[in-house]
Design an enzyme around this catalytic site. Structure first.
Site, PDB file in Angstrom:
ATOM      1  CG  HIS A   1       0.742   2.535  30.562  1.00  0.00           C
ATOM      2  ND1 HIS A   1       1.347   2.242  32.009  1.00  0.00           N
ATOM      3  CD2 HIS A   1      -0.012   1.534  30.496  1.00  0.00           C
ATOM      4  CE1 HIS A   1       0.578   1.408  32.544  1.00  0.00           C
ATOM      5  NE2 HIS A   1      -0.371   0.794  31.765  1.00  0.00           N
ATOM      6  CD  GLU A   2       5.149   0.294  29.916  1.00  0.00           C
ATOM      7  OE1 GLU A   2       5.955   0.744  29.301  1.00  0.00           O
ATOM      8  OE2 GLU A   2       5.276   0.822  31.254  1.00  0.00           O
TER       9      GLU A   2
END
Lengths: 601, 601
Positions: free
Chosen positions: B441-442
């Protein structure tokens, strides 16, 4: 997304091109077999996996077995899946026809059950452990024991386990505390607690036959005083009828991160005064007998790790061919359509690494199976002995390398799917969890590394080590005949040199230095040897692929062989060079953690 | 087993010896702070973690949030835990006093919330995402927007999210399809589907403020046409009262392998005609604004990965000091008592590697926090600019290295506990699952590697790169003044040379070769740079530890410093040398996977 479990073409490559499994039909034991019967067995495994295993793959994971204090409740669909395996003969594919087996060579048996393992390794665990239990009793038990326990297990009416680990002695078999007292009838009363018993309780069979390590009262301390007993859940009378409960009770189930299809049990033996057990073989020889089953189990662990890796590879490959996202760095046009993610170089990195790990690992396991076949049925005595020496030697690597690189492959499969791979929309996160156990059970990574370095390398005047190096050199010789394999052949030769120098240095250290220091980096030695052995397996695959290409094959086969050569290239460029770093650590007897004192942490 | 979450001594080392956080109190913004107020904030975090987070750690994992089609049901104990965080001020420890914050420097804020993150990273996720959401609106919103949304979020009455990802555009922000239509009132109607919205729905607050990326009708294609909107779950009137539902509906929850304390949501915006949204800043600048939050989130991800690694290290260390099993190779006496497993060299390997990974990773995150403090409050303009340049440059490494090595550390924690570590008797298997998300994620690992190599390295005449190398050289200079650090100082110098040669070669390739090939090994470049940067962090720690030892400390501190030097030694002997292998791959522009064609798989 269409769910392909494994690549059938690849399995055929191992059996018929890499290893010549067809040649085994010349041996009397396999005389009734042919390529056609092999293929039929594989197809049977595939069909059962597709029909019974795949539909419940996620359910098995989500709906863990539960224990209400009286009995174990399992997902009802597990029993029909296991029954289908039993009825097909794939519960004991190597066993004699007369036991209901398929009398297949081990290497074919591995491939025939590969779909089942890939689609539900822990569901298959029930039958494969039962099979290994039977093999042990057949090898070391009496004819009466075989008739009483093996026959119903082979029929699928009983199941089998092995019960070694105790709460206060995990890997330390010398400290087993479970005791056995001889009774006047010549039986034994067993008392003690065992944990992590895979398939230790369930409702899938009429009876469960535990093989239990215990210490007869008055026996020597340490592993020399350990004996092996058959301890059934239910007693069985002379007619074979299942009777009353033995004093064996389930204390609880462990809730594992993965591998949830198979119960992992804490079992109390003899809470009511002693569970009745029957000695296998002679007293105080239990560890030796158990290693019959244990060595088989170690290869099973490696195989399961490799197949779980293959399964994740196949799944993420299918996904990468369909899913569209992003553009290549060279694309300057934001209006162009997103590409399929396999077009991204970094996604191909994750796919090719998975291929190199998973196919490298599985080919190694099949090489081990081929050796097991040679141990059993090679026509020549010297050949049988040579195979035994090499198989014993390689067992820690066959157990460990797939268990270490399998989870890495599964982690890459998650990464290919991104955030989606982290959710239970897809099975790759389950593969990752399932596979993590494999470097723990049946001897941890550290235990395997000490087995390799302290025991297997020096054993018998380095017979296993020498055998291994010599076979590698033979294959290098063959490889140099293929123009495309000059580079990897030279690289493997150089890697053998690294291995030889490292081995010399470490063995020298074992003479000169404190033994605890000399062995401290054993895990690095296992890693080094493992990478060299898998590089060897890739060279073998390169030879077979080059031979295939030389036959001017049709386009699909040509692509298949080119894929093999590309994975070989990847392994030699990205993975094999790591051995230089590990050599340095080993030759320097790096002592950073050895010297680290407890109070410094 | 006593549950220690983190080592307080270690945290103090970072703040007061490695980085001089006390010096920050000389800056006007932190004038009311002192070492005592820092310690009080840390102790507050520790107490809340101990009282509210630790007791529900396992429950949060086992009892995932559920969605009945109307609302989300969560473990009831999560709300009091979050409320305790909010009431303590630790929900926004860096925010101004007037907003209810603690006005702490970022580096102190990180340590003050470290126990919370280590004991329940995803429970803390609700407040830390809300905090990042507030920071974005404060930076780019209007005073009215701040009054309407930030104030209640800072008060803990509202929560915040960021909603970027869409089903058909994961990492590909250019392909976002969510649309926005301007209404006559100057608001926008938002329509589209978003997925993986962390904390996207729950029952923990009066309202949820989504920051949504969408494309205004008629805007340019690609990322240049994306705008950012505030889209609340409930509309709010001029008085600040929460009113009717906005057209924002939860489509479902994702079931994740880990991180189960925080809901991950699929949200439909505008199913009934359009959810009302408020433009942040200017049109078509959404990506730039979002990166304000995104960069902060990337550092949060790295920090969370590091703290989860530290938490597993601490747990397995406590376990290894108590658990008895087996004997050393040198022990010939099977009657001797089993040793505590920390006495086995291989267990110390797994502990020291965890220490090297986790403390190396966390020190890097805190270095990033220190840079953030300098960006914000360094007295000198040049210093602020230099910090900004370096922080921007290092962000992909701060995000990625902990996310890659954190799970490795957690895997070793499982291995230390053996079979027990694989069950939910202990939290280490949960850490392993939780931590796996962080390299996704990110911005995935691959995305970060392209950010580093294709964007950050060449940016601004290599200003970030040069800044980084130059600071490393300064620290090497300092290190050579300590006799114990001669070797690692020389090794880091040599590593910089490797980095320089590799960077030169790769940048050259980006000019001469096809760009897709030149960037194909970007992940290896990220790994190489990451290992050099973490080696640098270890040299920094070595300098602080040597200084500590020179003060002739009491025994506990002496052991603590020796432990730091030993972890440094480990990292330089076992991990840093890998860069040689990666350099070769990069400089050779190894193309094994780049050249691999789809049809070969």
């Amino acid at each position: 997304m269409a769910a392909s479990i494994l690549n059938v073409r690849d399995l055929h490559f191992y059996l018929f091109e890499l290893f010549d499994a067809q040649a085994l039909t010349a041996r009397p034991r396999y005389a009734e077999h042919s390529k056609e019967t092999y293929l039929a067995a594989i197809e049977t495994g595939r069909k059962i996996a597709q029909r019974y295993f795949l539909p419940i793959r996620q359910k098995v994971d989500v709906q863990q077995p539960t224990f209400d204090g009286k009995q174990v409740h399992m997902l009802p669909e597990i029993k029909p899946a296991i029954d289908a395996v039993i009825q097909s003969g794939l519960a004991c594919p190597e066993a004699d026809y007369e036991w209901g087996g398929m009398q297949l060579p081990a290497i074919v048996a591995s491939v025939a059950t590969s779909f089942l393992s890939a689609a539900g390794s822990t569901t298959l665990g029930y039958t494969s452990l039962t099979n290994a239990n039977c093999n042990l009793i057949e090898a070391h038990g009496t004819p009466e024991q075989i008739a009483k326990w093996v026959v119903p297990m082979r029929q699928g009416r009983f199941a089998g386990t092995m019960a070694m680990t105790e709460p206060s002695a995990g890997s330390g078999l010398a400290d087993l505390a479970t005791s056995a007292t001889r009774t006047e009838e010549g039986r034994y009363l067993i008392t003690g607690n065992k944990i992590f018993i895979s398939g230790g309780d369930h409702n899938l069979s009429e009876n469960i036959v535990h093989l239990v390590l215990a210490r007869i009262k008055g026996a020597p301390k340490g592993i020399k005083g350990v004996s092996l007993f058959i301890v059934p859940k239910y007693l069985v009378d002379e007619t074979g009828a299942v009777g009353s409960r033995n004093d064996v009770s389930l204390a609880g189930l462990f809730h594992k991160m993965g591998g949830r299809g198979q119960t992992s049990c804490a079992i109390n033996f003899g809470e009511q005064g002693g569970s009745i057990g029957y000695l296998v073989g002679e007293e105080n020889q239990g560890i030796r007998y158990m290693f019959h089953m244990m060595n088989e189990a170690r290869i099973m662990v490696g195989t399961s790790a490799a197949l779980t890796a293959l399964s994740g590879y196949q799944y993420s490959l299918d996904y990468a061919k369909e899913r569209r996202q992003g553009r290549l760095p060279s694309s300057r046009d934001p209006l162009s359509a997103p590409v399929r993610i396999i077009e991204h170089a970094d996604v191909r990195r994750m796919l090719l690494a998975q291929k190199a790990y998973a196919e490298g690992a599985y080919s190694l396991c099949l090489f081990g199976a081929q050796l097991a076949d040679d141990v059993r049925t090679a026509p020549d005595e010297a050949e049988r002995r040579s195979a035994k020496v090499l198989l014993d030697f390689l067992t820690p690597i066959i157990k460990s390398w797939p268990s270490e690189y399998g989870p890495r492959a599964n982690s890459l499969a998650i990464q290919v799917l991104g955030g989606h791979g982290y959710t239970n929309e897809h099975p790759v996160e389950m593969f990752y969890r399932d596979n993590r156990l494999n470097s723990i059970h049946e001897g941890t990574y550290g235990v395997q590394s000490l087995d390799l370095l302290a025991r297997k390398v020096p054993a018998d005047n380095m017979a296993g080590y020498t055998n291994c190096i010599s076979r590698m050199r033979d294959d290098i010789e063959t490889a140099t005949q293929h123009p495309a394999l000059q580079e990897p052949a030279a690289a493997l030769l150089a890697a053998i040199q690294v291995l030889e120098e490292t081995t010399g240095a470490v063995l020298g250290g074992m003479q000169k230095l404190h033994i605890d220091l000399a062995l401290a980096n054993s895990v690095k030695y296992l890693e080094l040897f493992g990478n060299v052995v898998v590089a060897w397996m890739w060279l073998k695959q390169g030879i077979a692929a080059s031979a295939g290409l030389a036959r001017d094959p049709h386009a699909d086969d040509r692509n298949f062989y080119l894929g093999k050569l590309q994975a070989l290239k990847y392994f030699y460029a990205y993975e094999l060079p790591e051995i230089q770093v590990w050599k340095q650590i080993l030759c320097d007897f790096e002592d950073a953690f050895y010297m680290a004192r407890e109070e410094w942490f």
